[in-house]
Design a protein around this motif. Sequence first.
Motif, PDB file in Angstrom:
ATOM      1  N   GLU A  96      -4.167  -4.723   8.769  1.00  0.00           N
ATOM      2  CA  GLU A  96      -4.635  -5.679   7.760  1.00  0.00           C
ATOM      3  C   GLU A  96      -6.098  -6.031   7.940  1.00  0.00           C
ATOM      4  O   GLU A  96      -6.844  -6.126   6.971  1.00  0.00           O
ATOM      5  CB  GLU A  96      -3.769  -6.935   7.782  1.00  0.00           C
ATOM      6  CG  GLU A  96      -2.341  -6.682   7.351  1.00  0.00           C
ATOM      7  CD  GLU A  96      -2.239  -5.859   6.074  1.00  0.00           C
ATOM      8  OE1 GLU A  96      -3.159  -5.890   5.243  1.00  0.00           O
ATOM      9  OE2 GLU A  96      -1.225  -5.151   5.921  1.00  0.00           O
ATOM     10  N   HIS A 152      -5.909   1.252   3.027  1.00  0.00           N
ATOM     11  CA  HIS A 152      -4.642   1.470   3.747  1.00  0.00           C
ATOM     12  C   HIS A 152      -4.131   2.907   3.626  1.00  0.00           C
ATOM     13  O   HIS A 152      -3.331   3.340   4.457  1.00  0.00           O
ATOM     14  CB  HIS A 152      -3.547   0.570   3.170  1.00  0.00           C
ATOM     15  CG  HIS A 152      -3.459  -0.788   3.786  1.00  0.00           C
ATOM     16  ND1 HIS A 152      -3.442  -1.005   5.147  1.00  0.00           N
ATOM     17  CD2 HIS A 152      -3.317  -2.015   3.212  1.00  0.00           C
ATOM     18  CE1 HIS A 152      -3.320  -2.311   5.374  1.00  0.00           C
ATOM     19  NE2 HIS A 152      -3.247  -2.947   4.226  1.00  0.00           N
ATOM     20  N   GLU A 196       0.786  -1.231   0.000  1.00  0.00           N
ATOM     21  CA  GLU A 196       0.000   0.000   0.000  1.00  0.00           C
ATOM     22  C   GLU A 196       0.820   1.283   0.000  1.00  0.00           C
ATOM     23  O   GLU A 196       0.324   2.320   0.453  1.00  0.00           O
ATOM     24  CB  GLU A 196      -0.898  -0.005   1.242  1.00  0.00           C
ATOM     25  CG  GLU A 196      -0.142   0.074   2.589  1.00  0.00           C
ATOM     26  CD  GLU A 196       0.143  -1.273   3.230  1.00  0.00           C
ATOM     27  OE1 GLU A 196       0.168  -2.287   2.493  1.00  0.00           O
ATOM     28  OE2 GLU A 196       0.357  -1.318   4.462  1.00  0.00           O
ATOM     29  N   HIS A 201      -8.642  -2.796  -0.871  1.00  0.00           N
ATOM     30  CA  HIS A 201      -7.864  -3.024   0.351  1.00  0.00           C
ATOM     31  C   HIS A 201      -6.686  -2.035   0.421  1.00  0.00           C
ATOM     32  O   HIS A 201      -6.473  -1.380   1.445  1.00  0.00           O
ATOM     33  CB  HIS A 201      -7.386  -4.483   0.330  1.00  0.00           C
ATOM     34  CG  HIS A 201      -6.449  -4.897   1.410  1.00  0.00           C
ATOM     35  ND1 HIS A 201      -6.761  -5.875   2.331  1.00  0.00           N
ATOM     36  CD2 HIS A 201      -5.190  -4.507   1.728  1.00  0.00           C
ATOM     37  CE1 HIS A 201      -5.751  -6.050   3.162  1.00  0.00           C
ATOM     38  NE2 HIS A 201      -4.770  -5.234   2.815  1.00  0.00           N
ATOM     39  N   GLU A 202      -5.951  -1.915  -0.683  1.00  0.00           N
ATOM     40  CA  GLU A 202      -4.780  -1.015  -0.674  1.00  0.00           C
ATOM     41  C   GLU A 202      -5.221   0.443  -0.535  1.00  0.00           C
ATOM     42  O   GLU A 202      -4.526   1.251   0.082  1.00  0.00           O
ATOM     43  CB  GLU A 202      -3.945  -1.202  -1.941  1.00  0.00           C
ATOM     44  CG  GLU A 202      -3.465  -2.629  -2.200  1.00  0.00           C
ATOM     45  CD  GLU A 202      -2.835  -3.309  -1.004  1.00  0.00           C
ATOM     46  OE1 GLU A 202      -2.099  -2.636  -0.245  1.00  0.00           O
ATOM     47  OE2 GLU A 202      -3.077  -4.517  -0.799  1.00  0.00           O
ATOM     48  N   TYR A 234      -5.752 -11.339   8.618  1.00  0.00           N
ATOM     49  CA  TYR A 234      -6.616 -10.880   7.527  1.00  0.00           C
ATOM     50  C   TYR A 234      -8.052 -11.389   7.711  1.00  0.00           C
ATOM     51  O   TYR A 234      -8.958 -10.617   8.026  1.00  0.00           O
ATOM     52  CB  TYR A 234      -6.069 -11.359   6.177  1.00  0.00           C
ATOM     53  CG  TYR A 234      -4.807 -10.657   5.737  1.00  0.00           C
ATOM     54  CD1 TYR A 234      -4.857  -9.626   4.809  1.00  0.00           C
ATOM     55  CD2 TYR A 234      -3.570 -11.020   6.239  1.00  0.00           C
ATOM     56  CE1 TYR A 234      -3.711  -8.977   4.390  1.00  0.00           C
ATOM     57  CE2 TYR A 234      -2.411 -10.371   5.833  1.00  0.00           C
ATOM     58  CZ  TYR A 234      -2.481  -9.353   4.905  1.00  0.00           C
ATOM     59  OH  TYR A 234      -1.345  -8.714   4.504  1.00  0.00           O
TER      60      TYR A 234
HETATM   61 ZN   LIG Z   1      -2.876  -4.901   3.554  1.00  0.00          ZN
END
Ligand SMILES: [Zn+2]
Length: 822
Positions: free
Chosen positions: A318, A299, A264, A295-296, A382
């Motif tokens: 995470e 972040h 990220e 997801h990134e 995760y």
């Molecule tokens: Zn991650």
Amino acid sequence: MSSAETPFRSLQQTEAVARFDLLDVTSYDVRLDLATGDETFASTTTIRFTSRGGATFADLKASAVNRIVFNGSTLSPDLVERGRLPLATQAGENELVVDAVMPFRNDGEGLHAHVDPADGRRYVYGMSFMDAAPTIFACFDQPDLKAPYTFHVRAPLDWTVIGNAPGKQVEPGTWEFDETPPLSTYFVTLVAGPYHVIHDEHDGIPLSLSSRQSIAHSLDDDADELFTMTKQCFDEFHRLFGIRYPFGNYHQAFVPEFNAGAMENPGCVTYRDPLLFTSKVTRGERIQRATTVAHEMAHQWFGNITTPKWWDDLWLNESFAEYMGNRVTADVTQYDDAWIHNGYARRQWGLVADQRPSTHPVAGNGAFDATAALQDFDGISYAKGSTILKQLNATLGDDVFFAGVIDHFTRNRYGNATMHDLFASWERAGAGDLGPFSERWLRTAGPDTLELDRAAGVVRRTPPAGQTEARDHTIHVTTADADGRWTTTPLHVDADEVTVDVPDDAAFLVDPGMETWASTLADDVSLEAFPRLIAATSDLTIRSGIWNSVRSGFHHARVSPESVVRLAEASLPTETNDDALRTLPFLIGTVAGLSHDPASALARLHAACRSLLDVATPGGTVQLGAFRGAVDSAADVTTLRTWLDSADLPDGVVVDADLRWRILIRLASLDAISRAGLDGELAAEPTTKARVDHARAVSGRPDAESKAWAWDRFTGSAPATNYELIACGTGLWQPGQESFTEPYVDRYLSELPGAAKVHSGWVLGDVTEHFFPITSVRQSTVDRADELIARDGLDLTIRRNLVDMTDELRRRLSIRTTFDTP
Ligand SMILES: [Zn+2]
């Protein structure tokens, strides 16, 4: 990095605390010359910092050090020892200048260099996580010493250079970058090479994408999809977080031989480039990429604006990004079935990890140093962590949940924070006392088991060993009547036995929607009915719920290989969601091999795939998934060869590069194509992906020479990239090839400790996992692996992966013993 004995010391938390108390870093000025050669690059770093006065050290993992100037005095390069430069700081302002020669690496860490076999072009990218930054520039390498960075880069004339901050080429080969906001060392990066770059813009944010030239067409094909979801996610994150993305540009780089899914880095996210699809893929693979993109992006706020103070809170980074990634993908992109995908792709990963001997609480792990922290970077961080945050969100509601999150970002903007800080923000936002929640769900390991006790008429809750605080589960359960109609009702499991009303012979599923974190097992009556019921329902939640329940039961040797195959025979021909076909590698690779008659089980799975091929939409992704399964399970060489020649294919199937190699891999494992034949295929189209597939095919051939070829990569006596190593290990161990693999059971167990001298970091973990003798399902192999685990001085990464793989082997042995299969 090779052939050195633990060359660098891992930073301990106590050292990080002491250095944080001593220093404030003002700025980094980093000057890199990437045009000095293929093996190394020049790196000159100027760090300005203030100190309260006293001894500390900078991190520097260089090939050679030319010059060190500290507060105007020259220091001897010989002072650098095992990656550390000792410094006697003065109170007030300090300045450190380090002029060093750094290694281009080939293990996906530091500044990784890759020569594309397709066209000979050379590409570089940076991966500083988790402690690789000092192989790029001298630094104080810990997450809570943030500072702004200014990069100056010289590169070959035909290269593009992209970094965390916006930059431009000021003269041919010379690139200057703006100063970044304060960054942690672990997400400072650089992407440099003759990359193909595409630009766009959204809401004032310049967007771009890049790939190697040889796969530029794949990037062009998908640019619209990638840009669209990026824009949709930006809008949603801005709406939910109320804070604008602050890092200027948003570049997404697809890079070769990347170990993780993605990283990220603020302003410059890096993705493994198999996520650019050079052949046709399933919808599930596109959803996986979409959730990774989201997801990134999550972040950028959670992780990059506000960063964990130490690695013990990495899970929170995470878990949060995973929860938000799934949620935002499902809510605002075309992939509204992202949670179903999650049920097939991530649930078992987390549940299995949480039931290994290596399980650990989601939160509060020691992580006494960076290497130790990396060991707990798993399905628990995760899949489990995100499920628990989803549960918390369901309890608090969006208003309180996001008010707390915004409070957290606002208080810790460009700073660092802990789990405690976030929970304090939630409590301020009205969450009440989260102590009990945290104690029950985050500070204790292992899932509860939830299952129907039909005779007693209750759903029984069994906590994992050692769990004293009872966990409540707010879920739904569902019952099927004789006609296959499912009735779903809410259930609050707040005791070890909760009464439920289930008709005598009705099938019963606990929590098919995955609303809680628990291992849910089906009883015998339900198991017996599942094949009939799954064939009769198109409800995606129920279908994935049945599969998760059956897979959990198999893992515990409560469901036989025969039951699993029977379910597959009923389920596959009626499948409409290609994510469900993700179970095929498990069915073909694991279940069939543990059956009474492996050849017959494989034939039945093959027939089920062929049945699905008969009904799947021509050219659709379900058909693609079914065809892949048919290839992997095929025993008939003539059929495979016919397909390889693109003859007699199901209408709509096109044998592209990926399917071609899939067929070649299967032919190789059946001893139906020669080594020379495989070499010829690679020479005809020598892409990065083809090299990996070639390694998998060669290693899978049933002969001594091929197994030795794979083993030479394990020992490092022949070179192999990280992806090729995984392919070699996977190819080496095949059920039915025991006469050729037998010597490598011994060799693995005796030579594994030495692997730490050849491989490091992620790659060492991959090698330990994938070369493990998983097809040697015998008590003696389990015993010998246990002896090795108990040995003093075993590398931490090796031990962790060995513990998990030995547990997997023990469970497979238990399935054999329980069901009396050969
Ligand atoms: Zn991650």
